[in-house]
Design a protein around this motif. Structure first.
Motif, PDB file in Angstrom:
ATOM      1  N   ALA A  20       0.824  -1.213   0.000  1.00  0.00           N
ATOM      2  CA  ALA A  20       0.000   0.000   0.000  1.00  0.00           C
ATOM      3  C   ALA A  20       0.855   1.259   0.000  1.00  0.00           C
ATOM      4  N   ALA A  21       2.043   1.189   0.626  1.00  0.00           N
ATOM      5  CA  ALA A  21       2.903   2.366   0.716  1.00  0.00           C
ATOM      6  C   ALA A  21       3.390   2.824  -0.653  1.00  0.00           C
ATOM      7  N   SER A  22       3.506   1.907  -1.607  1.00  0.00           N
ATOM      8  CA  SER A  22       4.042   2.267  -2.925  1.00  0.00           C
ATOM      9  C   SER A  22       3.086   1.974  -4.060  1.00  0.00           C
ATOM     10  N   ILE A  23       1.859   1.618  -3.753  1.00  0.00           N
ATOM     11  CA  ILE A  23       0.956   1.200  -4.835  1.00  0.00           C
ATOM     12  C   ILE A  23       0.637   2.348  -5.786  1.00  0.00           C
ATOM     13  N   CYS A  24       0.660   3.598  -5.272  1.00  0.00           N
ATOM     14  CA  CYS A  24       0.397   4.717  -6.166  1.00  0.00           C
ATOM     15  C   CYS A  24       1.538   4.917  -7.157  1.00  0.00           C
ATOM     16  N   CYS A  25       2.715   4.339  -6.867  1.00  0.00           N
ATOM     17  CA  CYS A  25       3.847   4.418  -7.798  1.00  0.00           C
ATOM     18  C   CYS A  25       3.933   3.169  -8.671  1.00  0.00           C
ATOM     19  N   ILE A  26       3.322   2.087  -8.218  1.00  0.00           N
ATOM     20  CA  ILE A  26       3.334   0.838  -8.982  1.00  0.00           C
ATOM     21  C   ILE A  26       2.265   0.868 -10.070  1.00  0.00           C
ATOM     22  N   THR A  27       1.124   1.477  -9.772  1.00  0.00           N
ATOM     23  CA  THR A  27       0.014   1.462 -10.732  1.00  0.00           C
ATOM     24  C   THR A  27       0.336   2.142 -12.067  1.00  0.00           C
ATOM     25  N   PRO A  28       1.169   3.226 -12.128  1.00  0.00           N
ATOM     26  CA  PRO A  28       1.495   3.771 -13.446  1.00  0.00           C
ATOM     27  C   PRO A  28       2.173   2.750 -14.354  1.00  0.00           C
ATOM     28  N   ILE A  29       3.016   1.898 -13.775  1.00  0.00           N
ATOM     29  CA  ILE A  29       3.704   0.893 -14.592  1.00  0.00           C
ATOM     30  C   ILE A  29       2.722  -0.180 -15.038  1.00  0.00           C
ATOM     31  N   ILE A  30       1.835  -0.580 -14.127  1.00  0.00           N
ATOM     32  CA  ILE A  30       0.807  -1.558 -14.499  1.00  0.00           C
ATOM     33  C   ILE A  30      -0.093  -0.974 -15.581  1.00  0.00           C
ATOM     34  N   ALA A  31      -0.447   0.306 -15.416  1.00  0.00           N
ATOM     35  CA  ALA A  31      -1.307   0.959 -16.411  1.00  0.00           C
ATOM     36  C   ALA A  31      -0.617   1.033 -17.760  1.00  0.00           C
ATOM     37  N   MET A  32       0.699   1.323 -17.763  1.00  0.00           N
ATOM     38  CA  MET A  32       1.438   1.417 -19.017  1.00  0.00           C
ATOM     39  C   MET A  32       1.460   0.066 -19.724  1.00  0.00           C
ATOM     40  N   ILE A  33       1.661  -1.000 -18.948  1.00  0.00           N
ATOM     41  CA  ILE A  33       1.711  -2.339 -19.531  1.00  0.00           C
ATOM     42  C   ILE A  33       0.322  -2.762 -20.021  1.00  0.00           C
ATOM     43  N   LEU A 101      12.537  -8.946   2.715  1.00  0.00           N
ATOM     44  CA  LEU A 101      13.180  -8.415   1.506  1.00  0.00           C
ATOM     45  C   LEU A 101      12.137  -7.884   0.522  1.00  0.00           C
ATOM     46  N   PHE A 102      11.070  -8.634   0.347  1.00  0.00           N
ATOM     47  CA  PHE A 102       9.989  -8.197  -0.549  1.00  0.00           C
ATOM     48  C   PHE A 102       9.392  -6.867  -0.082  1.00  0.00           C
ATOM     49  N   SER A 103       9.186  -6.761   1.220  1.00  0.00           N
ATOM     50  CA  SER A 103       8.598  -5.533   1.768  1.00  0.00           C
ATOM     51  C   SER A 103       9.520  -4.337   1.576  1.00  0.00           C
ATOM     52  N   VAL A 104      10.817  -4.552   1.761  1.00  0.00           N
ATOM     53  CA  VAL A 104      11.775  -3.459   1.552  1.00  0.00           C
ATOM     54  C   VAL A 104      11.760  -3.011   0.084  1.00  0.00           C
ATOM     55  N   LEU A 105      11.699  -3.977  -0.826  1.00  0.00           N
ATOM     56  CA  LEU A 105      11.638  -3.635  -2.251  1.00  0.00           C
ATOM     57  C   LEU A 105      10.375  -2.842  -2.578  1.00  0.00           C
ATOM     58  N   MET A 106       9.267  -3.197  -1.945  1.00  0.00           N
ATOM     59  CA  MET A 106       8.017  -2.478  -2.181  1.00  0.00           C
ATOM     60  C   MET A 106       8.098  -1.057  -1.620  1.00  0.00           C
ATOM     61  N   MET A 107       8.623  -0.922  -0.404  1.00  0.00           N
ATOM     62  CA  MET A 107       8.663   0.392   0.235  1.00  0.00           C
ATOM     63  C   MET A 107       9.608   1.352  -0.480  1.00  0.00           C
ATOM     64  N   LEU A 111      12.132   4.742  -5.632  1.00  0.00           N
ATOM     65  CA  LEU A 111      13.530   5.115  -5.860  1.00  0.00           C
ATOM     66  C   LEU A 111      14.086   4.529  -7.148  1.00  0.00           C
ATOM     67  N   TYR A 112      13.536   3.396  -7.587  1.00  0.00           N
ATOM     68  CA  TYR A 112      14.081   2.751  -8.786  1.00  0.00           C
ATOM     69  C   TYR A 112      13.007   2.491  -9.854  1.00  0.00           C
ATOM     70  N   ALA A 113      11.843   3.103  -9.672  1.00  0.00           N
ATOM     71  CA  ALA A 113      10.734   2.858 -10.609  1.00  0.00           C
ATOM     72  C   ALA A 113      11.071   3.296 -12.032  1.00  0.00           C
ATOM     73  N   SER A 114      11.928   4.300 -12.183  1.00  0.00           N
ATOM     74  CA  SER A 114      12.205   4.839 -13.514  1.00  0.00           C
ATOM     75  C   SER A 114      12.881   3.824 -14.430  1.00  0.00           C
ATOM     76  N   VAL A 115      13.512   2.790 -13.869  1.00  0.00           N
ATOM     77  CA  VAL A 115      14.200   1.804 -14.718  1.00  0.00           C
ATOM     78  C   VAL A 115      13.203   0.982 -15.530  1.00  0.00           C
ATOM     79  N   PHE A 116      11.945   1.012 -15.160  1.00  0.00           N
ATOM     80  CA  PHE A 116      10.936   0.229 -15.877  1.00  0.00           C
ATOM     81  C   PHE A 116      10.375   0.973 -17.087  1.00  0.00           C
ATOM     82  N   TYR A 117      10.763   2.242 -17.247  1.00  0.00           N
ATOM     83  CA  TYR A 117      10.259   3.024 -18.374  1.00  0.00           C
ATOM     84  C   TYR A 117      11.320   3.137 -19.460  1.00  0.00           C
TER      85      TYR A 117
END
Length: 208
Positions: A20-33, A101-107, A111-117
């Motif tokens: 939930a802490a990062s879902i607003c940053c994850i959804t743009p990538i899901i939306a793009m895909i 580890l998964f939780s840290v990656l989500m939180m 910081l690294y979301a731009s690599v997916f674009y």
């Protein structure tokens, strides 16, 4: 058994709050895909709560590790008649480590979301603007993180005639340089609108 239930509840809560802490940053990538912009508006309201969600995730994971590492005290009615049961994989330190580890990656996802674009040309165009080029500033509502910037830049880069672009979620705008013989304000606004964020206004900038 009580310890296992408490640990499981803490792990589940930790995963949910981390996502939930990062879902607003994850959804743009899901939306793009997925090619959908409707996902964006669904979670942008969570952005103000991000610090609290991260804090809650850290707290419950710390509690899960406390339960995992603390030494169990023998109960009064423990007669040692039966051998202690081996904990399942889902109650092991290895599983909790994976979840941590998964939780840290989500939180830390923003910081690294731009690599997916895809890489654009926003840094390439600091060249001078000729007489037949225009520069415009678009005011955008709804961006909440660097991932949102990358999503907007990705759509603007697809517009023929766009020469440079720079989007800032902090400034809530995007500055675009374009060739007016090939595109215009409306076309660029429409491209930004495909991301799900709203263009609240635009203005031609004086570059002289």
């Amino acid at each position: 058994m009580k310890k296992a239930r408490s640990s499981g509840a803490a792990i589940g809560t930790g995963i949910l709050t981390a996502i939930a802490a990062s879902i607003c940053c994850i959804t743009p990538i899901i939306a793009m895909i997925a090619g959908s912009s409707s996902l964006l508006a669904s979670f942008s309201w969570l952005e103000p709560a991000r610090p609290y969600l991260i804090g809650a995730s850290v707290a419950v994971l710390a509690y899960a590790w406390y339960l995992q590492l603390k030494t169990a005290k023998p109960s009064a009615d423990d007669c040692h008649c039966e051998p202690a049961k081996k904990p399942s994989y889902y109650q092991s330190k290895k599983f909790l480590g994976i979840i941590t580890l998964f939780s840290v990656l989500m939180m830390t996802f923003p910081l690294y979301a731009s690599v997916f674009y895809p890489k654009g040309n926003e840094n390439a165009a600091v060249h001078s603007i000729a007489d037949n080029k225009l520069q415009a500033r678009f005011t955008i509502q709804g961006m909440t993180c660097a991932s949102c910037e990358a999503h907007v830049n990705n759509e603007i880069s697809k517009v023929p005639g766009v020469l440079t672009y720079a989007t800032s979620f902090k400034a809530r705008n995007s500055v675009v340089t374009f060739d007016p013989s090939k595109t215009n304000i409306d076309a660029i606004s429409a491209a930004i609108g495909k991301t799900g964020y709203k263009v609240r206004g635009s203005e031609i900038m004086d570059t002289k």
